[in-house]
Scaffold this motif. Structure first.
Motif, short mmCIF file in Angstrom:
data_model
loop_
_atom_site.label_atom_id
_atom_site.label_comp_id
_atom_site.label_asym_id
_atom_site.label_seq_id
_atom_site.Cartn_x
_atom_site.Cartn_y
_atom_site.Cartn_z
N ASP A 85 0.87 -1.19 0.10
CA ASP A 85 -0.09 0.00 -0.03
C ASP A 85 0.90 1.18 -0.14
O ASP A 85 2.08 1.19 0.34
CB ASP A 85 -1.09 -0.07 1.06
N TRP A 96 -4.55 10.69 -0.44
CA TRP A 96 -5.25 9.37 -1.19
C TRP A 96 -4.22 8.20 -0.70
O TRP A 96 -3.32 8.26 0.19
CB TRP A 96 -4.87 9.66 -2.89
N SER A 97 -4.98 7.08 -0.86
CA SER A 97 -4.28 5.89 -0.63
C SER A 97 -4.59 4.67 -1.81
O SER A 97 -5.71 4.97 -2.34
CB SER A 97 -4.70 5.25 0.84
N ILE A 98 -3.83 3.73 -1.59
CA ILE A 98 -3.93 2.70 -2.74
C ILE A 98 -3.46 1.54 -2.19
O ILE A 98 -2.07 1.53 -1.53
CB ILE A 98 -3.55 2.92 -4.11
N HIS A 100 -3.12 -2.99 -2.09
CA HIS A 100 -3.43 -4.54 -2.85
C HIS A 100 -3.24 -5.38 -1.93
O HIS A 100 -2.39 -5.58 -1.11
CB HIS A 100 -2.60 -4.55 -4.01
N LEU A 109 -7.94 -4.29 -5.52
CA LEU A 109 -7.08 -2.95 -5.49
C LEU A 109 -8.14 -1.94 -4.74
O LEU A 109 -9.21 -1.77 -5.31
CB LEU A 109 -6.84 -2.39 -6.75
N GLN A 110 -7.81 -1.55 -3.59
CA GLN A 110 -8.51 -0.56 -2.74
C GLN A 110 -7.91 0.73 -2.86
O GLN A 110 -6.66 0.96 -2.86
CB GLN A 110 -8.68 -0.97 -1.36
N THR A 111 -9.01 1.81 -3.31
CA THR A 111 -8.13 3.17 -3.25
C THR A 111 -9.50 4.19 -2.68
O THR A 111 -10.50 3.84 -2.23
CB THR A 111 -8.19 3.85 -4.76
N LEU A 115 -6.82 9.79 -6.77
CA LEU A 115 -5.51 9.70 -7.31
C LEU A 115 -5.05 10.62 -8.30
O LEU A 115 -5.74 10.78 -9.35
CB LEU A 115 -5.47 8.12 -7.90
N ARG A 123 -1.89 2.39 -12.64
CA ARG A 123 -3.13 1.59 -12.19
C ARG A 123 -3.72 0.74 -13.59
O ARG A 123 -3.52 -0.60 -13.56
CB ARG A 123 -4.07 2.25 -11.66
N PRO A 146 0.69 0.09 -6.04
CA PRO A 146 1.09 1.10 -4.94
C PRO A 146 2.55 1.13 -4.88
O PRO A 146 3.13 2.37 -4.63
CB PRO A 146 0.76 0.21 -3.43
#
Length: 176
Positions: A85, A96-98, A100, A109-111, A115, A123, A146
């Motif tokens: 991440d 923001w965050s990303i 896996h 994939l969480q976001t 972004l 991505r 990430p």
């Protein structure tokens, strides 16, 4: 086995202020293989990288506090379970965050947050590569989303020792 670490990149702070906020002191000892609990490197682009051999060290609460009047990015890497991440904070707020986690599916994939377009391009490229490889692929391209996002921001990647700009020199840190 692989890496089971976290790291934080600082921008907008000098080394002295980073160490103060971390409540650590730097030594003259070079951590060549990044095996010490904590080490710090200054990059030519003014980013400062804290490498932690502690997966749990990075947290949203810590990033929020460290990002007062600065920008910080925090990353977790656990190659054993294929988790990665990256989370960017500015002035105490999450931007923001990303993340896996392969255990939740190869395309997981969480976001959150907005972004930047460059990260959306990363991505899209790596998701397409994963889809082309198929569900039974042994390669986890999504894991790198990430990782590459954080590298785009800082020019640092946790599993590289040489870069176009040179080699980071990490110095061992001690808690105050």
């Amino acid at each position: 086995m692989g890496f089971d670490i976290s790291w934080i990149g600082f921008n907008g702070l000098d080394r002295t202020e980073c160490l103060h906020r971390l409540r650590m002191t730097a030594t003259d000892e070079v951590d060549e293989a990044q095996e010490e609990p904590f080490s710090l490197a200054e990059l030519p682009n003014k980013w400062i990288i804290l490498f932690a051999n502690d997966f749990e060290y990075v947290s949203d609460k810590r990033l929020a506090a460290l990002s007062a009047e600065a920008t910080v990015i925090g990353c977790h890497i656990h190659e054993g379970v294929m988790f990665s991440d990256a989370t960017l904070f500015n002035a105490g707020r999450k931007v923001w965050s990303i993340s896996h986690l392969a255990g939740d599916g190869p395309l997981n994939l969480q976001t959150s947050g907005e972004l930047p377009a460059e990260i959306l391009a990363i991505r899209d490229r790596l998701l397409a590569k994963q889809k082309a490889a198929g569900a039974s692929s042994d390669v986890d391209h999504v894991f790198d989303i990430p990782v590459e996002a954080a590298q785009l921001v800082t020019s640092y990647r946790y599993d590289q020792w040489k870069f176009d700009w040179g080699e980071p020199v990490f110095h061992v840190l001690k808690a105050k």
